[in-house]
Scaffold this motif. Structure first.
Motif, PDB file in Angstrom:
ATOM      1  N   GLY A  49       0.757  -1.222   0.099  1.00  0.00           N
ATOM      2  CA  GLY A  49       0.127   0.050   0.011  1.00  0.00           C
ATOM      3  C   GLY A  49       0.909   1.363  -0.057  1.00  0.00           C
ATOM      4  N   GLY A  50       0.278   2.410  -0.446  1.00  0.00           N
ATOM      5  CA  GLY A  50       1.018   3.763  -0.187  1.00  0.00           C
ATOM      6  C   GLY A  50       2.111   3.899  -1.213  1.00  0.00           C
ATOM      7  N   VAL A  51       2.091   3.271  -2.348  1.00  0.00           N
ATOM      8  CA  VAL A  51       3.225   3.479  -3.561  1.00  0.00           C
ATOM      9  C   VAL A  51       2.879   3.960  -4.597  1.00  0.00           C
ATOM     10  CG1 VAL A  51       4.219   0.955  -2.726  1.00  0.00           C
ATOM     11  CG2 VAL A  51       2.471   1.278  -4.487  1.00  0.00           C
ATOM     12  N   GLY A  52       1.751   4.711  -4.763  1.00  0.00           N
ATOM     13  CA  GLY A  52       1.300   5.451  -5.879  1.00  0.00           C
ATOM     14  C   GLY A  52       0.225   4.810  -6.804  1.00  0.00           C
ATOM     15  N   LYS A  53      -0.323   3.658  -6.431  1.00  0.00           N
ATOM     16  CA  LYS A  53      -1.313   3.307  -7.297  1.00  0.00           C
ATOM     17  C   LYS A  53      -2.320   3.898  -7.752  1.00  0.00           C
ATOM     18  CE  LYS A  53      -2.070  -0.391  -4.600  1.00  0.00           C
ATOM     19  NZ  LYS A  53      -1.095  -0.369  -3.806  1.00  0.00           N
ATOM     20  N   THR A  54      -3.183   4.476  -6.904  1.00  0.00           N
ATOM     21  CA  THR A  54      -4.253   5.394  -7.106  1.00  0.00           C
ATOM     22  C   THR A  54      -3.925   6.678  -7.764  1.00  0.00           C
ATOM     23  OG1 THR A  54      -5.415   4.474  -5.223  1.00  0.00           O
ATOM     24  CG2 THR A  54      -6.152   6.717  -5.837  1.00  0.00           C
ATOM     25  N   THR A  55      -2.653   7.237  -7.309  1.00  0.00           N
ATOM     26  CA  THR A  55      -2.390   8.292  -8.154  1.00  0.00           C
ATOM     27  C   THR A  55      -1.952   8.308  -9.465  1.00  0.00           C
ATOM     28  OG1 THR A  55      -1.294   9.094  -5.656  1.00  0.00           O
ATOM     29  CG2 THR A  55      -0.529  10.317  -7.519  1.00  0.00           C
ATOM     30  N   CYS A  56      -1.398   6.962  -9.477  1.00  0.00           N
ATOM     31  CA  CYS A  56      -0.750   6.873 -11.098  1.00  0.00           C
ATOM     32  C   CYS A  56      -2.260   6.513 -12.009  1.00  0.00           C
ATOM     33  CB  CYS A  56      -0.082   5.456 -11.014  1.00  0.00           C
ATOM     34  SG  CYS A  56       1.587   5.570 -10.778  1.00  0.00           S
ATOM     35  N   ILE A  75       8.490   9.519 -11.366  1.00  0.00           N
ATOM     36  CA  ILE A  75       7.340  10.549 -11.045  1.00  0.00           C
ATOM     37  C   ILE A  75       8.024  11.223  -9.558  1.00  0.00           C
ATOM     38  CG2 ILE A  75       5.037  10.921 -10.102  1.00  0.00           C
ATOM     39  CD1 ILE A  75       5.024   9.972 -13.090  1.00  0.00           C
ATOM     40  N   ARG A  76       8.205  12.151  -9.804  1.00  0.00           N
ATOM     41  CA  ARG A  76       9.016  13.107  -8.638  1.00  0.00           C
ATOM     42  C   ARG A  76       8.060  13.274  -7.252  1.00  0.00           C
ATOM     43  NH1 ARG A  76      11.233  17.922 -11.928  1.00  0.00           N
ATOM     44  NH2 ARG A  76       9.439  17.346 -13.143  1.00  0.00           N
ATOM     45  N   GLU A  77       8.668  13.320  -6.111  1.00  0.00           N
ATOM     46  CA  GLU A  77       7.771  13.653  -4.878  1.00  0.00           C
ATOM     47  C   GLU A  77       7.501  15.279  -5.461  1.00  0.00           C
ATOM     48  OE1 GLU A  77       9.396  12.206  -0.989  1.00  0.00           O
ATOM     49  OE2 GLU A  77      10.315  14.007  -1.604  1.00  0.00           O
ATOM     50  N   ASN A  78       6.087  15.165  -4.902  1.00  0.00           N
ATOM     51  CA  ASN A  78       5.416  16.596  -5.445  1.00  0.00           C
ATOM     52  C   ASN A  78       4.158  16.720  -4.748  1.00  0.00           C
ATOM     53  OD1 ASN A  78       3.256  18.004  -7.867  1.00  0.00           O
ATOM     54  ND2 ASN A  78       5.231  18.890  -7.338  1.00  0.00           N
ATOM     55  N   VAL A  79       4.217  17.761  -3.802  1.00  0.00           N
ATOM     56  CA  VAL A  79       2.900  17.970  -3.022  1.00  0.00           C
ATOM     57  C   VAL A  79       1.936  18.305  -3.624  1.00  0.00           C
ATOM     58  CG1 VAL A  79       3.274  20.713  -2.711  1.00  0.00           C
ATOM     59  CG2 VAL A  79       2.575  19.308  -0.749  1.00  0.00           C
ATOM     60  N   SER A  80       1.628  18.924  -4.894  1.00  0.00           N
ATOM     61  CA  SER A  80       0.567  18.879  -5.423  1.00  0.00           C
ATOM     62  C   SER A  80      -0.149  17.663  -5.747  1.00  0.00           C
ATOM     63  CB  SER A  80       0.661  19.816  -6.863  1.00  0.00           C
ATOM     64  OG  SER A  80       1.229  21.016  -6.685  1.00  0.00           O
ATOM     65  N   LEU A  81       0.527  16.709  -5.994  1.00  0.00           N
ATOM     66  CA  LEU A  81       0.077  15.183  -6.212  1.00  0.00           C
ATOM     67  C   LEU A  81      -0.880  14.803  -4.974  1.00  0.00           C
ATOM     68  CD1 LEU A  81       2.803  13.594  -8.132  1.00  0.00           C
ATOM     69  CD2 LEU A  81       0.536  14.225  -9.126  1.00  0.00           C
ATOM     70  N   GLN A  82      -0.121  15.245  -3.633  1.00  0.00           N
ATOM     71  CA  GLN A  82      -0.953  15.035  -2.423  1.00  0.00           C
ATOM     72  C   GLN A  82      -2.085  15.588  -2.366  1.00  0.00           C
ATOM     73  OE1 GLN A  82       2.198  15.735   0.533  1.00  0.00           O
ATOM     74  NE2 GLN A  82       2.771  13.606   0.292  1.00  0.00           N
ATOM     75  N   GLU A  83      -1.964  16.872  -2.532  1.00  0.00           N
ATOM     76  CA  GLU A  83      -3.315  17.681  -2.644  1.00  0.00           C
ATOM     77  C   GLU A  83      -4.422  17.430  -3.640  1.00  0.00           C
ATOM     78  OE1 GLU A  83      -0.653  21.793  -1.216  1.00  0.00           O
ATOM     79  OE2 GLU A  83      -1.161  21.512  -3.064  1.00  0.00           O
TER      80      GLU A  83
HETATM   81  N1  LIG Z   1       4.771  11.727  -6.369  1.00  0.00           N
HETATM   82  C1  LIG Z   1       4.257  11.847  -5.099  1.00  0.00           C
HETATM   83  N2  LIG Z   1       4.766  12.790  -4.293  1.00  0.00           N
HETATM   84  C2  LIG Z   1       4.093  12.794  -3.070  1.00  0.00           C
HETATM   85  N3  LIG Z   1       3.306  12.301  -2.751  1.00  0.00           N
HETATM   86  C3  LIG Z   1       2.493  11.229  -3.480  1.00  0.00           C
HETATM   87  C4  LIG Z   1       3.035  11.049  -4.539  1.00  0.00           C
HETATM   88  N4  LIG Z   1       2.393   9.988  -5.511  1.00  0.00           N
HETATM   89  C5  LIG Z   1       1.529   9.593  -4.485  1.00  0.00           C
HETATM   90  N5  LIG Z   1       1.815  10.318  -3.238  1.00  0.00           N
HETATM   91  C6  LIG Z   1       0.801  10.376  -1.843  1.00  0.00           C
HETATM   92  O1  LIG Z   1       1.287   9.247  -1.311  1.00  0.00           O
HETATM   93  C7  LIG Z   1       0.070   8.604  -0.819  1.00  0.00           C
HETATM   94  C8  LIG Z   1      -0.185   6.913  -1.326  1.00  0.00           C
HETATM   95  O2  LIG Z   1      -0.244   7.092  -2.676  1.00  0.00           O
HETATM   96  P1  LIG Z   1      -1.515   6.353  -3.341  1.00  0.00           P
HETATM   97  O3  LIG Z   1      -1.662   6.645  -4.889  1.00  0.00           O
HETATM   98  O4  LIG Z   1      -2.925   6.528  -2.517  1.00  0.00           O
HETATM   99  O5  LIG Z   1      -0.831   5.044  -3.210  1.00  0.00           O
HETATM  100  P2  LIG Z   1      -1.469   3.517  -3.143  1.00  0.00           P
HETATM  101  O6  LIG Z   1      -2.821   3.493  -4.013  1.00  0.00           O
HETATM  102  O7  LIG Z   1      -0.751   2.329  -3.761  1.00  0.00           O
HETATM  103  O8  LIG Z   1      -1.893   3.233  -1.781  1.00  0.00           O
HETATM  104  C9  LIG Z   1      -1.049   9.489  -1.066  1.00  0.00           C
HETATM  105  O9  LIG Z   1      -1.346  10.357   0.071  1.00  0.00           O
HETATM  106  C10 LIG Z   1      -0.617  10.447  -2.168  1.00  0.00           C
HETATM  107  O10 LIG Z   1      -1.087  11.474  -2.413  1.00  0.00           O
END
Ligand SMILES: Nc1ncnc2c1ncn2[C@@H]1O[C@H](COP(=O)(O)OP(=O)(O)O)[C@@H](O)[C@H]1O
Ligand SMILES: [Mg+2]
Length: 280
Positions: free
Chosen positions: A39-46, A235-243
């Protein structure tokens, strides 16, 4: 192997051998599971942002949220709590996929809700085929992206049985290879037993931070152990992706000038160029 019938509830029959070899979809359609058992690796964000970038490029896109935590649904601006028709009802054969489909500004979404976890408990044989069966009448899309839960349970198996490709998001700040081997093993098992056509197209390096040496180490290790699999775009660490999720927006709608938007845009160009692997 002979023909094995698995009678399902409601008298439906599964002819497994046919299911394994069939590819009923149009050759131009790409069905991609975005999966990692961590979990928390960026699946949903991707899932959300690749969908957004593809949509911007004029592609017809469907997103399937297969995680009962419904974060993709939420990220796309839909409230899972107010959704009473979700992918659960499709898998449980109560509704057709068209009955739950939400057109969210051109991106078609099959939303999730917390009830989805009940699928794990339902006593249905050959449960791995529920999604594929439910999508037999799928109309033409360029891309179908499936967000998977963080496990190798029955919902992920449904995604891998229906999909042709897997994208694996990999958080490059940790050395997570143990978990990745479980995933690759699971893919081999799925390939043998459920879906001959499945293959890992690529690994997406997420939350990249150039100032931390561990990031480079993980990238080098990945390139060494799994040659050719890592997408060049990180995909760089980026706070906008978090927001963006709490605004219910893709990064392109929320902050089109952010690094996050640039990276997901470049990644999507690479996805469009990279051929679908034939063998894994
Ligand atoms: N490139 C990024 N930079 C900073 N935060 C990120 C990045 N990609 C994802 N996150 C954050 O990390 C957390 C986990 O990402 P998420 O896509 O939900 O992972 P998963 O679906 O694998 O559990 C979320 O809070 C998300 O906003
Ligand atoms: Mg998620």
């Amino acid at each position: 192997m002979g023909h094995r019938f698995f009678p399902a509830e409601g008298g439906r029959k599964f002819l497994v051998i046919d299911k394994i070899s069939s590819r009923p979809y149009s050759p131009g359609m790409r069905i991609i599971a975005i999966s990692n058992n961590k979990g928390g690796v960026g699946k949903t964000t991707c899932t959300v942002n690749i969908a957004g970038a593809l949509h911007q490029r004029g592609k017809k896109v469907m997103v399937i949220d297969l995680d009962h935590q419904a974060q993709t649904t939420y990220h796309l601006g839909l409230n899972p709590k107010s959704i009473d028709r979700s992918i659960y009802h499709v898998l449980a054969e109560e509704l057709e996929y068209r009955d739950i489909l939400i057109d969210r500004g051109g991106i078609h979404v099959l939303p999730s809700s917390s009830i989805l976890k009940d699928i794990e408990l339902m006593p249905i044989p050959a449960k791995e085929f529920l999604l594929k069966d439910a999508m037999q009448s799928l109309e033409e899309y360029d891309f179908v992206l499936i967000d998977c839960p963080p496990s190798l349970g029955v919902l992920t198996m449904n995604a891998l049985t229906f999909a042709q490709e897997i994208f694996i998001p990999l958080q490059v700040q940790f050395l997570p290879f143990h978990g990745m081997y479980n995933l690759f093993e699971a893919v081999q098992m799925v390939k043998k037993r459920l879906n001959r056509n499945i293959a890992v197209t690529g690994i997406i390096g997420t939350m990249y931070n150039a100032s931390k040496s561990i990031n480079r180490e993980v990238i080098e290790e990945t390139q060494k152990r799994l040659p050719g699999k890592l997408f060049t775009t990180l995909i760089r660490e980026n706070v906008s992706l978090q927001e963006a999720p709490s605004w219910g927006k893709t990064i392109f709608e929320y902050k089109p000038d952010s690094n996050g938007a640039t990276d997901y845009s470049n990644l999507t160009d690479e996805i469009l160029e990279r051929p679908v692997p034939q063998e894994d």
